[in-house]
Design a protein around this motif. Structure first.
Motif, PDB file in Angstrom:
ATOM      1  N   ALA A  23       0.824  -1.203   0.000  1.00 18.19           N
ATOM      2  CA  ALA A  23       0.000   0.000   0.000  1.00 18.19           C
ATOM      3  C   ALA A  23       0.862   1.260   0.000  1.00 18.19           C
ATOM      4  CB  ALA A  23      -0.922   0.002   1.218  1.00 18.19           C
ATOM      5  N   CYS A  24       0.314   2.335  -0.546  1.00 12.44           N
ATOM      6  CA  CYS A  24       0.867   3.671  -0.340  1.00 12.44           C
ATOM      7  C   CYS A  24       0.258   4.180   0.962  1.00 12.44           C
ATOM      8  CB  CYS A  24       0.480   4.606  -1.479  1.00 12.44           C
ATOM      9  SG  CYS A  24       1.060   4.066  -3.102  1.00 12.44           S
ATOM     10  N   VAL A  25       1.078   4.729   1.847  1.00 14.15           N
ATOM     11  CA  VAL A  25       0.611   5.046   3.194  1.00 14.15           C
ATOM     12  C   VAL A  25       0.820   6.517   3.512  1.00 14.15           C
ATOM     13  CG1 VAL A  25       0.890   4.547   5.650  1.00 14.15           C
ATOM     14  CG2 VAL A  25       1.083   2.697   3.982  1.00 14.15           C
ATOM     15  N   VAL A  26      -0.223   7.120   4.069  1.00 12.39           N
ATOM     16  CA  VAL A  26      -0.118   8.469   4.610  1.00 12.39           C
ATOM     17  C   VAL A  26      -0.103   8.347   6.129  1.00 12.39           C
ATOM     18  CG1 VAL A  26      -1.179  10.745   4.785  1.00 12.39           C
ATOM     19  CG2 VAL A  26      -1.274   9.474   2.631  1.00 12.39           C
ATOM     20  N   VAL A  27       1.027   8.726   6.727  1.00 15.04           N
ATOM     21  CA  VAL A  27       1.190   8.709   8.173  1.00 15.04           C
ATOM     22  C   VAL A  27       0.690  10.051   8.695  1.00 15.04           C
ATOM     23  CG1 VAL A  27       2.844   8.597  10.070  1.00 15.04           C
ATOM     24  CG2 VAL A  27       3.153   7.139   8.052  1.00 15.04           C
ATOM     25  N   ALA A  28      -0.483  10.057   9.315  1.00 12.21           N
ATOM     26  CA  ALA A  28      -1.081  11.288   9.826  1.00 12.21           C
ATOM     27  C   ALA A  28      -0.908  11.336  11.339  1.00 12.21           C
ATOM     28  CB  ALA A  28      -2.559  11.351   9.460  1.00 12.21           C
ATOM     29  N   ASP A  29      -0.427  12.461  11.824  1.00 15.35           N
ATOM     30  CA  ASP A  29      -0.191  12.580  13.265  1.00 15.35           C
ATOM     31  C   ASP A  29      -0.238  14.043  13.653  1.00 15.35           C
ATOM     32  OD1 ASP A  29       0.897  10.480  15.456  1.00 15.35           O
ATOM     33  OD2 ASP A  29       1.669  12.493  15.915  1.00 15.35           O
ATOM     34  N   LEU A  30      -0.535  14.289  14.919  1.00 15.71           N
ATOM     35  CA  LEU A  30      -0.568  15.665  15.416  1.00 15.71           C
ATOM     36  C   LEU A  30       0.791  16.330  15.273  1.00 15.71           C
ATOM     37  CD1 LEU A  30      -2.449  17.720  16.814  1.00 15.71           C
ATOM     38  CD2 LEU A  30      -1.657  16.813  19.011  1.00 15.71           C
ATOM     39  N   ASP A  31       1.848  15.545  15.426  1.00 12.27           N
ATOM     40  CA  ASP A  31       3.224  16.045  15.333  1.00 12.27           C
ATOM     41  C   ASP A  31       3.758  15.785  13.926  1.00 12.27           C
ATOM     42  OD1 ASP A  31       6.081  16.275  15.455  1.00 12.27           O
ATOM     43  OD2 ASP A  31       5.990  16.063  17.636  1.00 12.27           O
ATOM     44  N   LEU A  32       3.870  16.838  13.101  1.00  9.97           N
ATOM     45  CA  LEU A  32       4.305  16.689  11.712  1.00  9.97           C
ATOM     46  C   LEU A  32       5.701  16.093  11.628  1.00  9.97           C
ATOM     47  CD1 LEU A  32       4.029  17.101   8.674  1.00  9.97           C
ATOM     48  CD2 LEU A  32       4.805  19.465   9.000  1.00  9.97           C
ATOM     49  N   GLU A  33       6.609  16.564  12.458  1.00  9.24           N
ATOM     50  CA  GLU A  33       7.989  16.073  12.393  1.00  9.24           C
ATOM     51  C   GLU A  33       8.053  14.579  12.657  1.00  9.24           C
ATOM     52  OE1 GLU A  33      12.243  16.940  14.654  1.00  9.24           O
ATOM     53  OE2 GLU A  33      10.777  18.561  14.473  1.00  9.24           O
ATOM     54  N   LYS A  34       7.303  14.114  13.652  1.00  6.73           N
ATOM     55  CA  LYS A  34       7.290  12.677  13.956  1.00  6.73           C
ATOM     56  C   LYS A  34       6.600  11.895  12.840  1.00  6.73           C
ATOM     57  CE  LYS A  34       7.472  13.063  19.011  1.00  6.73           C
ATOM     58  NZ  LYS A  34       6.747  12.813  20.288  1.00  6.73           N
ATOM     59  N   ALA A  35       5.561  12.476  12.253  1.00  5.16           N
ATOM     60  CA  ALA A  35       4.871  11.808  11.146  1.00  5.16           C
ATOM     61  C   ALA A  35       5.804  11.620   9.960  1.00  5.16           C
ATOM     62  CB  ALA A  35       3.643  12.618  10.734  1.00  5.16           C
ATOM     63  N   ASN A  80      -7.271   5.692  14.172  1.00  2.00           N
ATOM     64  CA  ASN A  80      -6.488   5.157  15.277  1.00  2.00           C
ATOM     65  C   ASN A  80      -6.117   6.218  16.315  1.00  2.00           C
ATOM     66  OD1 ASN A  80      -4.403   3.252  16.587  1.00  2.00           O
ATOM     67  ND2 ASN A  80      -3.146   4.985  15.931  1.00  2.00           N
ATOM     68  N   ALA A  81      -6.088   7.494  15.921  1.00  2.00           N
ATOM     69  CA  ALA A  81      -5.650   8.543  16.834  1.00  2.00           C
ATOM     70  C   ALA A  81      -6.455   8.498  18.127  1.00  2.00           C
ATOM     71  CB  ALA A  81      -5.788   9.913  16.172  1.00  2.00           C
ATOM     72  N   GLY A  82      -5.751   8.637  19.243  1.00  2.00           N
ATOM     73  CA  GLY A  82      -6.461   8.593  20.518  1.00  2.00           C
ATOM     74  C   GLY A  82      -5.602   9.042  21.674  1.00  2.00           C
ATOM     75  N   LEU A  83      -6.249   9.241  22.788  1.00  2.00           N
ATOM     76  CA  LEU A  83      -5.564   9.539  24.048  1.00  2.00           C
ATOM     77  C   LEU A  83      -6.487   9.122  25.170  1.00  2.00           C
ATOM     78  CD1 LEU A  83      -5.777  13.290  25.050  1.00  2.00           C
ATOM     79  CD2 LEU A  83      -7.318  12.227  23.423  1.00  2.00           C
ATOM     80  N   HIS A 132     -13.477  13.045  23.834  1.00  2.00           N
ATOM     81  CA  HIS A 132     -14.513  12.902  22.812  1.00  2.00           C
ATOM     82  C   HIS A 132     -14.161  13.663  21.545  1.00  2.00           C
ATOM     83  CE1 HIS A 132     -16.882  10.985  25.922  1.00  2.00           C
ATOM     84  NE2 HIS A 132     -17.807  10.701  25.020  1.00  2.00           N
ATOM     85  N   ASP A 133     -13.485  14.800  21.686  1.00  2.00           N
ATOM     86  CA  ASP A 133     -13.071  15.548  20.496  1.00  2.00           C
ATOM     87  C   ASP A 133     -12.097  14.735  19.650  1.00  2.00           C
ATOM     88  OD1 ASP A 133     -14.628  17.726  20.993  1.00  2.00           O
ATOM     89  OD2 ASP A 133     -13.018  19.017  21.739  1.00  2.00           O
ATOM     90  N   VAL A 134     -11.126  14.100  20.288  1.00  2.00           N
ATOM     91  CA  VAL A 134     -10.087  13.387  19.546  1.00  2.00           C
ATOM     92  C   VAL A 134     -10.620  12.082  18.961  1.00  2.00           C
ATOM     93  CG1 VAL A 134      -7.878  12.190  19.742  1.00  2.00           C
ATOM     94  CG2 VAL A 134      -8.186  14.429  20.821  1.00  2.00           C
ATOM     95  N   MET A 135     -11.371  11.317  19.754  1.00  2.00           N
ATOM     96  CA  MET A 135     -11.759   9.984  19.276  1.00  2.00           C
ATOM     97  C   MET A 135     -13.161   9.933  18.661  1.00  2.00           C
ATOM     98  SD  MET A 135      -9.790   7.626  22.112  1.00  2.00           S
ATOM     99  CE  MET A 135     -10.219   8.642  23.515  1.00  2.00           C
ATOM    100  N   ALA A 136     -14.169  10.403  19.355  1.00  2.00           N
ATOM    101  CA  ALA A 136     -15.518  10.340  18.774  1.00  2.00           C
ATOM    102  C   ALA A 136     -15.679  11.364  17.648  1.00  2.00           C
ATOM    103  CB  ALA A 136     -16.559  10.581  19.870  1.00  2.00           C
ATOM    104  N   LYS A 137     -15.419  12.638  17.954  1.00  2.00           N
ATOM    105  CA  LYS A 137     -15.525  13.664  16.928  1.00  2.00           C
ATOM    106  C   LYS A 137     -14.444  13.488  15.859  1.00  2.00           C
ATOM    107  CE  LYS A 137     -15.056  18.688  16.372  1.00  2.00           C
ATOM    108  NZ  LYS A 137     -14.776  19.953  17.097  1.00  2.00           N
ATOM    109  N   GLY A 138     -13.220  13.170  16.283  1.00  2.00           N
ATOM    110  CA  GLY A 138     -12.120  13.007  15.337  1.00  2.00           C
ATOM    111  C   GLY A 138     -12.387  11.908  14.332  1.00  2.00           C
ATOM    112  N   SER A 139     -12.879  10.763  14.804  1.00  2.00           N
ATOM    113  CA  SER A 139     -13.200   9.662  13.883  1.00  2.00           C
ATOM    114  C   SER A 139     -14.309  10.061  12.927  1.00  2.00           C
ATOM    115  CB  SER A 139     -13.621   8.423  14.676  1.00  2.00           C
ATOM    116  OG  SER A 139     -12.562   7.939  15.466  1.00  2.00           O
TER     117      SER A 139
END
Length: 678
Positions: free
Chosen positions: A444-456, A502-505, A523-530
């Motif tokens: 697959a071609c993969v897009v690594v999405a993360d809050l931290d751009l540098e880590k992504a 997958n993003a969560g806390l 809820h913002d990150v997981m319910a709303k975010g999803s």
């Protein structure tokens, strides 16, 4: 140990292939003749080292060379049955091979073996092909080069072309090379340095002549209203069109895309002659084998609305397919391979840029690079003369060549996820990173999405180059940020097929200590975010019309009431029901929605490392370093769950084996009876 002649050839090839003005990716071939030893008799042998089939000059290594006995190769002239049966000679090359291993000899092997020169280069430079595709190419060759470069009329690559060039070299003792009509250049020399120097001289001399003597406006006047849009507007429109165009280009088989808004493309599309020149198609075999005979070009101005552009693109796509079918029917014979698909590989949108397609990202990107080569060729030919590519009949002979078909049949079987584009949130660490890694490994071609751009970006770089993965910033709780990340995916790979929420806390607190802020954050990150990610992705998935997968990484806590975990478990239950709701809603579009319920994944987890682990350990009265084993001990299987276990489940759910499964939650918890689904 590498033979010195081979080492010298590899070094020359890498230098020539490193500069795109000399040749395109995987285009052309080089050779050197020298002496080796017969392992049976111990006698010296004349050998030919030549770049093998499918290799790339810029990255050529010893394993990419074919090594042949020169006496046997030249003796093939004695048994050559003539041009009508020249394809049979390719199989005869195998009987000329020396030693074990190495690459398969290419169709151009005869050119290198029969030409009486120690070193030979065959290249596809834009400047050389511009002369080769000019209506008066033969006259231009004489005018530009005198008797130093000969003209070879168009002939399909093969044994006869090698015979022709050998004869032309013999008849023109002052010549250092030749222009191959409709195709490229060939140069030679007594030493490797001389051959390289002659190749570069032909290329640069042609380029200089075009610059000094060419018309200043080879593509004619600018077309008002077709100029490139401002960058922000241009890329926004490209993202808005990407899913539609990819769906059209994937009518016969799924394709990955690449987008370019390079000035060479947008300037061409803004010119008066662009529609007519595009309709003529490309000429060099390496070009049209990767770009198809001609592109699809949108005939609307740059300020056309997205809606109008989509409607017109659909109409033009239907016309393109009918036209390609007519091309096939007009030239196919009883023994021609079956039609390979009637969709365009190059789609040109004035004011926006070029979308190119292939079975994977590298192939899509290279197709775009080849069309830029074609634009440069057309510019050069039109500057001096009239661009006159080889005929459609000749193009068909190469596109549906039995030897080309055999090469395609030798390609390895694609991996399960090849051609799929995956968007994984929270993928810079833990479960998300393991999922991204597994999907990339499966093609697959993969897009690594993360809050931290540098880590992504760092996580994406671990997976491979940008043909494999990219990293993007994504605050999943922000609708604009989510849309920007999805748009970046569409521009990078042409579309989207697979989304992993997958993003969560988590904040481990009992009810009375859980604040409103704690509740809202989770809820913002997981319910709303999803919800936001699924909504933005679903728009593209529906527009593509290619189906797809949405995966939610929920939790066993979505059904299991653990202690001191009200906010986290409630939002996981929200995610779990989103799976059911979206499975019902998106099913009519072929989009499957499934969930995974892991137990606590301690190893490599960003959540656990951020304090969640310490809190859960305190809740259960164990040391933090023992938390993973604690979770394992309470399961039926007594085995700890690690990120790779979750990644395995994503692989299975999105692979071909469960193509009829949607609305399912798979526990990956080593067996927690209280979390059994019922």
């Amino acid at each position: 140990m590498t033979n010195p002649t081979a080492a010298e050839l590899i070094a020359r090839s890498n230098r020539l292939g490193a500069d795109p003005k000399n040749t395109n990716y995987a285009g052309g071939n080089t050779s050197a003749k020298g002496t080796g030893t017969d392992p049976v008799t111990g006698e010296p042998l004349e050998l030919l080292w030549v770049k093998g089939s499918g290799g790339d000059l810029g990255t050529l290594t010893e394993s990419g060379l074919a090594v042949l006995r020169l006496d046997r190769l030249r003796a093939l002239e004695n048994v050559y049955p003539g041009i009508e049966r020249e394809d049979e000679m390719v199989a005869a090359f195998d009987y000329c091979l020396h030693g074990k291993g190495g690459a398969a000899p290419s169709i151009d092997t005869a050119m290198h073996g029969l030409v009486d020169a120690a070193h030979v280069d065959h290249l596809h430079p834009d400047s050389g092909i511009a002369i080769a595709t000019s209506a008066d190419g033969e006259e231009l060759t004489a005018k530009i080069f005198g008797d130093r470069v000969a003209w070879v009329p168009w002939r399909r690559p093969g044994f006869q072309l090698g015979v022709d060039i050998a004869a032309i070299k013999a008849a023109n003792p002052r010549a250092v090379g030749c222009i191959l009509g409709g195709h490229g250049i060939t140069a030679w020399g007594d030493t490797s340095d001389e051959a390289e120097s002659n190749s570069l001289w032909i290329i640069q001399t042609a380029a200089n002549y075009i610059t000094e003597h060419g018309r200043p406006d080879p593509f004619g006047a600018a077309r008002p209203g077709f100029e490139a849009l401002p960058e922000t507007e241009r890329r926004a429109k490209a993202a808005a069109l990407a899913a539609t165009i990819r769906g059209l280009a994937s009518t016969d088989k799924p394709m990955v895309g690449h987008f370019s808004d390079a000035p060479v493309v947008t300037d061409f599309l803004a010119s008066e002659k662009a529609p007519a020149l595009a309709a003529l198609g490309t000429s060099c075999p390496d070009h049209f084998l990767r770009t198809k005979v001609k592109p699809l070009i949108l005939n609307l101005p740059a300020d056309a609305t997205v809606e109008a552009s989509i409607e017109r693109l659909r109409e033009l796509h239907a016309e393109y397919r009918a036209d390609y079918q007519s091309y096939y029917d007009a030239h196919a014979t009883a023994d021609s391979p079956a039609i390979r698909g009637a969709d365009p590989l190059i789609v040109l949108v004035p004011g926006v840029g070029m979308f190119s397609y292939g079975a994977n990202k590298q192939t899509a990107r290279v197709a775009g690079e080849f069309y830029i080569n074609a634009i440069n060729v057309m510019r050069g030919a039109e500057a001096l003369s009239t661009y006159t590519p080889i005929s459609d009949a000749e193009k068909f002979r190469i596109e549906y060549w039995a030897l080309e078909e055999a090469k395609l049949q030798r390609m390895p079987k694609p991996k399960t996820h090849q051609g799929r584009i995956a968007f994984v949130t929270g993928a810079a660490s833990g479960i998300g990173k393991a999922i991204a890694t597994r999907l990339a490994a499966e093609g697959a071609c993969v897009v690594v999405a993360d809050l931290d751009l540098e880590k992504a970006q760092a996580a994406a770089a671990e997976l491979g180059n940008t043909d494999v993965a990219i990293g993007v910033a994504a605050n999943v709780a922000d609708a604009a940020g989510v849309q920007a990340a999805i748009d970046a995916t569409l521009l990078a790979f042409g579309g989207i097929d697979l989304v992993v929420n997958n993003a969560g806390l988590s904040l481990s607190k009992p009810l009375l200590e859980t604040t409103e802020k704690d509740w809202d954050l989770q809820h913002d990150v997981m319910a709303k975010g999803s919800f936001l990610v699924s909504k933005a992705a679903a728009k593209a998935l529906i527009e593509q019309g290619m189906g797809g997968d949405v995966i939610y990484i929920s939790s066993k806590n979505s059904v299991f009431a653990g202690p001191n975990n009200i906010a986290y478990s409630a939002t996981k239950a929200d995610q779990a029901h989103q799976v059911r709701l979206l499975a019902v809603e998106l099913g009519e579009h072929g989009v499957r929605v499934n969930g995974i319920n892991p137990d606590g994944v301690v190893r490599g987890s960003g959540i656990f490392a951020a304090g969640w682990g310490a809190n859960r350990a305190a809740t259960y009265g164990v040391k933090e370093e023992d938390l993973g084993q604690f979770y394992a001990n309470r399961t039926i299987l007594k085995r700890e769950v690690v990120p790779e276990n979750v990644a395995d489940a994503v692989y299975v759910l999105t692979g071909p084996e469960l193509s009829r499964t949607t609305g399912l939650h798979i526990p990956v918890d080593s067996g927690v009876a209280a979390a059994f689904l019922r």
